[in-house]
Motif scaffolding. Structure first.
Motif, mmCIF file in Angstrom:
data_model
loop_
_atom_site.group_PDB
_atom_site.id
_atom_site.type_symbol
_atom_site.label_atom_id
_atom_site.label_comp_id
_atom_site.label_asym_id
_atom_site.label_seq_id
_atom_site.Cartn_x
_atom_site.Cartn_y
_atom_site.Cartn_z
ATOM 1 N N SER A 189 38.646 36.664 35.619
ATOM 2 C CA SER A 189 39.174 36.199 36.904
ATOM 3 C C SER A 189 40.100 37.265 37.484
ATOM 4 C CB SER A 189 39.964 34.899 36.718
ATOM 5 O OG SER A 189 39.105 33.826 36.413
ATOM 6 N N TRP A 190 39.905 37.553 38.777
ATOM 7 C CA TRP A 190 40.736 38.515 39.496
ATOM 8 C C TRP A 190 41.392 37.781 40.671
ATOM 9 C CZ3 TRP A 190 40.765 42.656 36.525
ATOM 10 C CH2 TRP A 190 39.627 42.944 35.747
ATOM 11 N N THR A 191 42.696 37.873 40.778
ATOM 12 C CA THR A 191 43.438 37.149 41.801
ATOM 13 C C THR A 191 43.792 38.090 42.950
ATOM 14 O OG1 THR A 191 44.362 35.597 40.182
ATOM 15 C CG2 THR A 191 45.519 35.801 42.272
ATOM 16 N N ALA A 218 39.061 33.129 43.005
ATOM 17 C CA ALA A 218 37.601 33.032 43.070
ATOM 18 C C ALA A 218 36.992 32.984 41.663
ATOM 19 C CB ALA A 218 37.041 34.219 43.849
ATOM 20 N N PRO A 219 35.748 32.515 41.546
ATOM 21 C CA PRO A 219 35.072 32.501 40.241
ATOM 22 C C PRO A 219 35.060 33.894 39.614
ATOM 23 C CG PRO A 219 33.829 31.208 41.820
ATOM 24 C CD PRO A 219 34.920 31.899 42.593
ATOM 25 N N PRO A 220 35.066 33.955 38.289
ATOM 26 C CA PRO A 220 35.170 35.259 37.611
ATOM 27 C C PRO A 220 33.957 36.142 37.841
ATOM 28 C CG PRO A 220 34.645 33.523 36.038
ATOM 29 C CD PRO A 220 34.962 32.834 37.326
ATOM 30 N N VAL A 221 34.204 37.437 37.832
ATOM 31 C CA VAL A 221 33.129 38.433 37.849
ATOM 32 C C VAL A 221 33.480 39.482 36.799
ATOM 33 C CG1 VAL A 221 32.614 38.090 40.298
ATOM 34 C CG2 VAL A 221 34.220 39.874 39.625
ATOM 35 N N THR A 222 32.497 40.205 36.343
ATOM 36 C CA THR A 222 32.741 41.268 35.360
ATOM 37 C C THR A 222 33.321 42.495 36.067
ATOM 38 O OG1 THR A 222 30.577 42.310 35.587
ATOM 39 C CG2 THR A 222 30.745 40.441 34.060
ATOM 40 N N VAL A 280 39.132 33.242 32.130
ATOM 41 C CA VAL A 280 38.773 32.460 33.315
ATOM 42 C C VAL A 280 39.927 31.554 33.731
ATOM 43 C CG1 VAL A 280 37.142 30.808 34.299
ATOM 44 C CG2 VAL A 280 36.359 32.511 32.622
ATOM 45 N N LEU A 281 40.366 31.696 34.955
ATOM 46 C CA LEU A 281 41.416 30.860 35.535
ATOM 47 C C LEU A 281 40.777 29.755 36.377
ATOM 48 C CD1 LEU A 281 44.630 32.035 37.353
ATOM 49 C CD2 LEU A 281 43.039 30.549 38.510
ATOM 50 N N ASP A 282 41.191 28.521 36.148
ATOM 51 C CA ASP A 282 40.734 27.373 36.927
ATOM 52 C C ASP A 282 41.848 26.995 37.905
ATOM 53 O OD1 ASP A 282 40.148 24.834 37.923
ATOM 54 O OD2 ASP A 282 39.306 24.113 36.052
ATOM 55 N N SER A 283 41.580 27.115 39.199
ATOM 56 C CA SER A 283 42.598 26.809 40.206
ATOM 57 C C SER A 283 42.233 25.586 41.045
ATOM 58 C CB SER A 283 42.816 28.014 41.130
ATOM 59 O OG SER A 283 41.625 28.342 41.833
ATOM 60 N N SER A 284 41.338 24.753 40.538
ATOM 61 C CA SER A 284 40.874 23.612 41.338
ATOM 62 C C SER A 284 41.997 22.643 41.669
ATOM 63 C CB SER A 284 39.741 22.886 40.602
ATOM 64 O OG SER A 284 40.137 22.495 39.292
ATOM 65 N N PRO A 332 36.886 34.839 48.848
ATOM 66 C CA PRO A 332 35.747 35.328 48.055
ATOM 67 C C PRO A 332 35.944 36.790 47.658
ATOM 68 C CG PRO A 332 34.996 34.104 49.978
ATOM 69 C CD PRO A 332 36.475 34.294 50.149
ATOM 70 N N VAL A 333 35.472 37.138 46.482
ATOM 71 C CA VAL A 333 35.647 38.508 45.990
ATOM 72 C C VAL A 333 35.066 39.525 46.960
ATOM 73 C CG1 VAL A 333 34.987 40.132 44.165
ATOM 74 C CG2 VAL A 333 35.785 37.841 43.564
#
Length: 309
Positions: free
Chosen positions: A192-194, A222-226, A278-282, A294-295
């Protein structure tokens, strides 16, 4: 409009000062050197945030106090406790809401997405420092002495990102130069990138929203990406050649730690890059009132900032 006091003018603090000033607030920006954005509405002050007497004076009549300080990485156990105690005392004295910019270190290694209700189970020094800061803030809040909240993000990227950011200048510079970029671990692990402007929005929202007080919140992320996917997105946005990523051997990091305190301290948090992170921010999105950038959009803004520096 209100009075807002910000400690720290780095990646987040400087952007927060500009955002609050644009909204018409009176902003006092506290750093050791008196640095920070120069624009109407922002009053820079050179002061030691660990000096409780000074901070009480600076926060008189303030609506919110933001802790965006960033002590040197290897000095956290020495520098954070007096700063945290000083700002908590200043918030209690002034009645200002204390909003602390935190991170995910306090959770320690976890399996699965991180949510705000996870226990602060870190065993490493830096993780325990951050956990203790929050525990003391929450205890003061529950005792009715002060109003507090903490905003926690994952690794930052975006405009203003510093050289401590894993996908900031240390990744962008070689990509824009067409050179291989060094990464800490397998570039195919989700992470996860903030986005830094989302950090600023979360800090400002947490100060205003009463439902946010008394507990921590994750920055909408946003959802995690590599790292490989992130680098590919940068190159696509910048019209650059496909990225070349080179994994940094663990022995190199250990060897560098002999002469570099910063590299030496990375060993404690290396787990963040050796498994999905993975960070969950829901939960926070509903309370803070916005969703993550969005990334792809964040990367476009980051590329434009990099080129316009």
């Amino acid at each position: 409009m209100g009075k807002h006091v910000i400690v720290g003018a780095g990646q987040a603090g400087g952007g927060l000062a500009e955002t609050l000033a644009e909204r018409g607030h009176e902003v006092t920006l506290v750093t050791r050197s008196g640095s920070g954005p120069k624009r109407p509405g922002i009053s820079p002050v050179a002061a030691d945030a660990a000096d409780a007497t000074v901070m009480r004076r600076l926060t008189e009549g303030a609506d919110a106090l933001y802790n965006c300080a960033n002590p040197r990485y290897h000095r956290w156990p020495l520098d954070w406790p007096p700063i945290a105690a000083s700002l908590l005392a200043a918030a209690e004295s002034s009645g200002a809401v204390l909003v602390t910019l935190g991170n995910l270190y306090g959770y320690g290694p976890v399996d699965g997405p991180m949510t705000e209700d996870l226990p602060l189970a870190a065993t490493g020094t830096k993780g325990r420092v951050r956990a203790r800061m929050w525990e003391e803030m929450r205890a003061a809040h529950e005792a009715g002495r002060v109003r507090v909240t903490e905003v926690r993000g994952s690794d930052y990227y975006g405009p203003r990102s510093s050289d401590q950011s894993y996908v900031g200048p240390r990744l962008l510079e070689p990509l824009f130069a067409g050179k291989p970029a060094l990464v800490l671990s397998d570039p195919g692990i989700p992470h996860s990138w903030t986005y830094l402007p989302d950090v600023v929005r979360a800090l400002a929202a947490a100060a205003e929203e009463e439902r946010a007080w008394g507990r921590p919140w994750h920055v909408p992320t946003a959802p995690p990406v590599t790292i490989r996917e992130f680098a590919e997105t940068v190159c696509q946005a910048g019209g650059l050649p496909a990225p070349r990523l080179r994994r940094l051997p663990s022995w190199t990091l250990k060897a560098g730690g002999v002469v570099s305190p910063f590299l030496r301290e990375l060993g404690e948090t290396r787990y963040q890059f050796d498994r999905p992170y993975v960070l969950d921010s829901s939960a926070s999105q509903a309370v803070l009132g916005f969703g993550p950038t969005p990334v792809e959009d964040g990367v476009k803004e980051t590329v434009a900032w990099w080129r316009g520096r």
